[in-house]
Every structure is written in C-alpha cells, then in structure tokens.
Scaffold this active site. Structure first.
Site, mmCIF file in Angstrom:
data_model
loop_
_atom_site.group_PDB
_atom_site.id
_atom_site.type_symbol
_atom_site.label_atom_id
_atom_site.label_comp_id
_atom_site.label_asym_id
_atom_site.label_seq_id
_atom_site.Cartn_x
_atom_site.Cartn_y
_atom_site.Cartn_z
ATOM 1 C CD GLN A 1 -3.056 0.799 2.276
ATOM 2 O OE1 GLN A 1 -2.858 -0.026 3.171
ATOM 3 N NE2 GLN A 1 -4.143 1.541 2.241
ATOM 4 C CG HIS B 1 -1.490 4.596 -1.960
ATOM 5 N ND1 HIS B 1 -1.673 3.243 -2.072
ATOM 6 C CD2 HIS B 1 -2.722 5.114 -1.719
ATOM 7 C CE1 HIS B 1 -2.952 2.953 -1.879
ATOM 8 N NE2 HIS B 1 -3.600 4.063 -1.675
ATOM 9 C CG LEU C 1 -3.731 -6.494 -11.574
ATOM 10 C CD1 LEU C 1 -3.416 -7.045 -12.971
ATOM 11 C CD2 LEU C 1 -2.413 -6.274 -10.833
ATOM 12 C CE1 TYR C 2 0.502 -3.945 -5.635
ATOM 13 C CE2 TYR C 2 1.240 -3.777 -7.897
ATOM 14 C CZ TYR C 2 1.491 -4.075 -6.578
ATOM 15 O OH TYR C 2 2.735 -4.524 -6.206
ATOM 16 C CG HIS D 1 -8.612 -3.048 -0.370
ATOM 17 N ND1 HIS D 1 -8.385 -2.618 -1.654
ATOM 18 C CD2 HIS D 1 -8.426 -1.966 0.420
ATOM 19 C CE1 HIS D 1 -8.097 -1.330 -1.646
ATOM 20 N NE2 HIS D 1 -8.120 -0.903 -0.399
ATOM 21 N N GLY E 1 0.003 -8.685 -14.036
ATOM 22 C CA GLY E 1 0.711 -7.768 -13.146
ATOM 23 C C GLY E 1 2.190 -7.671 -13.432
ATOM 24 C CB SER F 1 5.559 -5.201 -11.735
ATOM 25 O OG SER F 1 4.333 -5.308 -11.062
#
Length: 652
Positions: free
Chosen positions: A254, A258, A435-436, A439, A577, A581
């Site tokens: 997280q 962000h 996608l990311y 949670h 992903g 990345s």
C-alpha cells in the site's frame, strides 16, 4: 378499413425502425484477434490492422509460419509457474552460477533470446561450480551431469523457440510505450500521448454504441454492484494466504504503490494526480516542489523530523503546516506531516513513512562525510536517487520474490537490459491501478505486541506509532498473517466499500471484459465460469448474473479466479501484473545506461548502498534493535493473527 390501414402503417414503421436500429458497431464483437486493431469502415463495416502481430487475414487469425512454430513450442504460463515454484534443488544450483543466473533473469525480464558468454557450451568452469555446489545440495555427480544436459538442452530449445519467433514480443513490450489510449480517446491521438493527467489504457473503452455494457455478450445491464460485492467478495471467515504473507508485506504494498496510484476523483476515475507515473518517491518527498520544500530541513540535505520519547518521527503539522487528511478531533501535534497526504490513515503506512525518513537522513550523513564540499541541494537530490535505487532493489529482490513464490532468485541488475531495445519512461495504466487493489490482504483486526485493535480504533491512530515505536510495529506486523487475495470472499466488511467503488469506476470507464485482457496478455480466454473459478456453485451464480463468460468484468474476475495451488492468487494476476511491474520498475531513469553508474549516486559508497539494499537492512539500519524482518510470517514463531482471541481493544 381505415383502422386496418393505420395499424398496418404503424407495424411497418416499427419494423423499419427495428431494421434501422439493429445495425451494430462491428467492433463491439471484438473481431480482431491476436492484438489486431479494429477500425470502423463505412456505417457497418470494419477492418483489422494486423501490423506486427505475426498474424494476417480478415480478423488477424491466420498465423505466419514462424508464429505457428512459436505458438507450438512456447510453454504455457501454468507450466512455467510450476517449473519456477518447484524443484528447489535445481534452482539452488543454477542460482550459484552467475552467467546462467543472469541469462535466466534477462529471460524473465524480456522474454527474448538469452545472450550467454561465447563459451557457454564449454562447461569446464560451469562444472567446477556445480561440483562445489553439489555438497551443499547433496547432489551426486550423476545429478550434476544431468543438470549439464538439462541446461544444454534448454539453451538449444530456448534459442530455437525465440530466434525463430520474430513476432514474439518482449514481456516489457506487452505494455505499450509510448502510451496509446486513455479513457476519453479509444484511438491513437496526440492528446492521449501527451496529457499525463490521464492514466493510460492498455485496451480502449468498450464502444458507447454497443448493445451490452461489455460489447455484445451478456445482459443489457450488469449485476447490482453492492449485491455482487456482498455475495462474492465479502469475507465470511478470514482466509490466510498459504504463502505466509504478513502485514509487513500488506502495508509495504500500500505504501509503495500510492506514489503512482493516485486517482484524481475531482476530474474522474480515469485521471491521476501522480504525474511522475512511476517510482519517484513522491509519497516520501511530496508531489509538488512546494510540498517538498515544506518537508525539507534545508541543512545537510535532510528532511525535517521530531524526537518523541527517544523515537525519530516525522514532524507534526504544527511545525510543517502542509495539507494532510486527519479527523478534526485529532490534536495538531499528533498530525504527522509526510509526503502523501493520506498516510495518516493507518499506523502501518506511518511506520514505513518513518523508516524512509530515517533512511533518507542516514544516507545524507554518509554522503556528507564522503563529500564535505557538497551543498544541501546536491546532498538532497543524490540521496533521493539512492533511495529510489534502494526501493526498486527491495521491490524486485524481496517483494516480488516473495509474491512470485519462485525458487529462482530474482536480481536487480539494470545492465541486463542495456543490449535490449528498452524505453526508459513509464505511464501508469488504469487497469494496473484496478488490478492492484489487494484489500483481501487486510485482516479482521490488527495486533501490536499482543494487543488487538479493531478497524475503528486503528485508523488515524497515531498514538500506536508514538507509544509502541517503529521496532515494535515491525515485529508485530511481521508476525501477523495477511489474507489470500485470489479466490473471492475475503474482503473485510470495513473496507468492502473500496471494492464496490472500484467496480463502479470500471463500469464508468467502460472496461472491456476480462477475457479480452486474457487475450491481450497471450492467455487463453476462459470458456466457462467454472473454468474461471475452479468450482461449480460459485460458477452457476456468476453465470446467472452475467449470462456469458465473455461478459465477466475485469476486477471481480481477478479476485474470483481460482488461485494457483498454495499461492496468493491465480494465473491472470501474475501474468498481467508482471509486465506492468517490470515496465514501471526497469523503465525508471536510474536504470538507464546514462544513469546507472557510481557517479549518479555520489560514488562507490552510494552505489554500494543501492546494490546491497534489502528490506532487513532498511529496517535494521533505522531501529535500535533489529527485529524479525521479512514479508512472510516466521516459520518458528506463532502467527500473531492466531493469538489474542479476546475482544479487540478500544483504547491504548
């Protein structure tokens, strides 16, 4: 008679209206295969642009000879995942041979031909290395000879596959660079390229004139989003990640993402406030020069800080009056000022913000000692580059390594790409942002030194950091298991609204259906909901809601896809992903030939800090006593999430 004539005319008009309105945009059928581009021709015609796809024909469905050979020989993603997550003894041996390891890492990064040294087939040196490693792995000489044979065969096989497959794209090229579409432009345009306030798009939006929200399949209305989330995503019972992922990983994910996942909701879900579009550490230094200057000490390159109970912490908003999001009832001296205005939300995010603040100032001291003539600005700017390098290395070698579950050890070495055609610039795609949203990682409560905190008492609780300190938080979060991401039904009720909002945003942005993304990444589209979920009851419910597998939405499908065996999520999350990345990490300017050299980082000392960075070093260099540090729960210590079964605490 007159009445009959009027009725006849009305029926005729209705029929004519139906025949006029039944003309459907042919691109709604997604007729172009193998990444061909659909272009409308006339009122109801289309044309597929098959340029550089390796296919031809009306719908780009006919492979050229070398494409056919490549498709036949290329191993499936499932086979490669199995190979990389099994046979640990084999990977231990290969990891000990530098040129093989580098060649394999280059293959992992680019998916193009391996470039080994000229004497690859001379195994004298390789054999010596294998002999040295055999004692560590209890491998016989016969086993070593087998490894030699396997490697030789594999090299010949890989070269045959890759060198004949001229149309096969590099893994990084799965992500268009320069960017292509955005949420307002479903065709190539200068605006789509140059306007960095947009997230880019991997696939253009579903045409507005399609008969269903996802094209032509399924129903005219998508399922109620609240019902969808509560039925398929809401947690009934905590499902731990079988890989042993912990909250250190969850909060790192997280905190790290962000800096570039910052949706500008004032403009809409297709826009971003993170104009750097990559690893720029704006979550540490601020997203504007004004905010950066407020956070800087302007002495010895350092950032501002305060000392509370012997702990170095970020400064309070009383001393640094920048914009932060805190509840009004929180005293101003407890409102810590950091780069990202949202990070006061969770103590885990504040923990990482504090660690990186300390690391910045620690590196500044090292550079000041090395370069006593440097001014504040050069110390600050060079330290920032070092921390960017540390971040990328930790993400690849600790974070991605754990996430993948691979026995093959990943390495951060930008020089592996210097011989490849690679663009050192990145744009964040809105699909990557969706996608990311992981949670399901979050537990049902948070445990610090044996004390449980419910969500209501955990969010915006700066006292947790101030009372317990960074070291205690690291130790506690490292011992608490995170949830499994894939498989569905594992999002805590307190944060289910995030998933609900995300699905609604995907609909506003007119995401193409999940199977179209499978095709884009070279994956076989699912033929049924049962194939997607791996079971029958859930599949039947989804089929009733959506009507057809080709109408299944992007984000719900990612979370509902059957995970790999003993893995945190399924095939699509891995295969989609990874290219995003890769492009975001290796496309950073510091990885380019002109930047990747000691002088960029202040000489050998700074370059060594980057090249030796690990998660453990990051933490242990910035606390008094080094605790257990990893992205997985320890194997010999009880999982904190299994302890403290009493009711969650409501006070410190």
């Amino acid at each position: 008679m007159e009445a009959a004539r009027i009725i006849f005319l009305l029926v005729l008009l209705c029929f004519l209206k139906m025949t006029v309105t039944t003309a459907i945009n042919p691109c709604c059928y997604y007729p172009c295969q193998n990444k061909g581009i659909c272009v409308n021709i006339g009122k109801d015609g289309y044309e597929c642009d098959c340029t550089r796809t390796g296919y031809y024909g009306v719908n780009c469905s006919l492979p050229y000879f070398w494409s056919r050979i490549h498709k036949f020989l290329k191993p499936s993603p499932s086979f490669m995942h199995h190979l990389l997550t099994h046979y640990q003894w084999f990977w231990n041996i290969l990891d000990g041979i530098s040129f093989i390891r580098d060649s394999l890492m280059r293959y992992v990064l680019t998916d193009v031909s391996i470039n080994p040294p000229p004497n690859l087939l001379n195994f004298n040196e390789c054999r010596c290395t294998l002999l040295n490693l055999s004692s560590q792995n209890n491998l016989s000489i016969a086993g070593i000879n087998l490894v030699n044979l396997l490697w030789t065969t594999s090299k010949i096989f890989l070269d045959m596959v890759i060198n004949t497959a001229h149309s096969s794209p590099a893994r990084s090229n799965l992500i268009p660079s320069p960017p292509t579409y955005n949420s307002d432009y479903d065709y190539l345009s200068w605006e789509g390229y140059s306007n960095v306030t947009y997230f880019t798009r991997l696939l253009p939006p579903v045409p507005k004139d399609c008969p269903t929200p996802t094209g032509t399949k399924g129903y005219k209305e998508l399922p109620d989003v609240k019902f969808l989330a509560e039925e398929f995503l809401l947690r009934r019972q905590f499902i731990p990640d079988p890989q042993g992922t912990n909250l250190m990983f969850a909060f790192f994910a997280q905190h790290f993402t962000h800096q570039f996942f910052r949706t500008d909701f004032n403009k809409g879900p297709g826009f971003t406030k993170a104009l750097g579009h990559g690893v720029d550490l704006s979550h540490i230094y601020g997203d504007s020069l004004e905010r950066q200057h407020q956070l800087r000490l302007f002495k010895d390159g350092k950032l501002k800080y305060q000392v509370v109970n012997g702990e170095v912490l970020p400064p309070s908003m009383k001393d640094v009056p920048i914009r932060m999001k805190y509840p009004d009832v929180l005293p101003v001296e407890k409102r810590l000022a950091i780069g990202n205005d949202l990070f006061g939300l969770l103590p885990g995010l504040m923990m990482y913000a504090t660690i990186w603040l300390r690391e910045h100032n620690r590196v500044c001291d090292i550079l000041k000692h090395e370069h006593p003539t440097w001014n504040d600005e050069q110390l600050f700017q060079t330290t920032r580059l070092i921390l960017i390098g540390e971040t990328i290395k930790i993400v690849i070698e600790d974070y991605v390594q754990h996430l993948s579950g691979y026995y093959f050890k990943m390495t951060f070495n930008p020089e592996l790409l210097f011989s490849e055609h690679f663009q050192y610039r990145n744009r964040i795609a809105v699909e990557f942002n969706h996608l990311y949203h992981w949670h399901p990682l979050m537990p049902d409560c948070f445990i610090v030194k044996g004390q449980e905190f419910a969500y209501d008492n955990f969010i915006f609780n700066v006292d947790i950091l101030m009372k317990f300190g960074v070291e205690a938080l690291v130790e506690s979060f490292a011992k608490q298991r995170a949830g499994r991401i894939g498989g569905g039904k594992n999002i805590n009720k307190n944060i289910l609204h995030v998933a609900i909002n995300l699905i609604e945003y995907g609909r506003q942005l007119r995401f193409q259906p999940f199977n179209q993304y499978r095709k884009q990444f070279g994956l076989t589209p699912y033929k049924s909901f049962q194939e997607l979920t791996g079971e029958t009851e859930l599949a039947a419910k989804l089929e009733k809601l959506y009507g057809h597998i080709d109408a299944m939405e992007f984000y719900p499908a990612l979370l509902l896809e059957a995970p790999y065996e003993n893995a945190i999520f399924g095939q699509s999350m891995v295969e989609m992903g990874a290219p995003f990345s890769l492009k975001g990490l290796m496309g950073n300017p510091i990885c380019s030939p002109d930047y990747w050299k000691p002088s960029t980082f202040g000489g050998k000392t700074g370059f060594d800090i980057v090249n030796t960075a690990t998660l453990k070093k990051l933490v242990c260099h910035n606390v008094k006593n080094c605790p257990y540090v990893a992205f997985h729960v320890p194997h010999n210590i009880d999982d904190e999430s299994e302890r403290g079964k009493k009711e969650p605490s409501t006070e410190l």
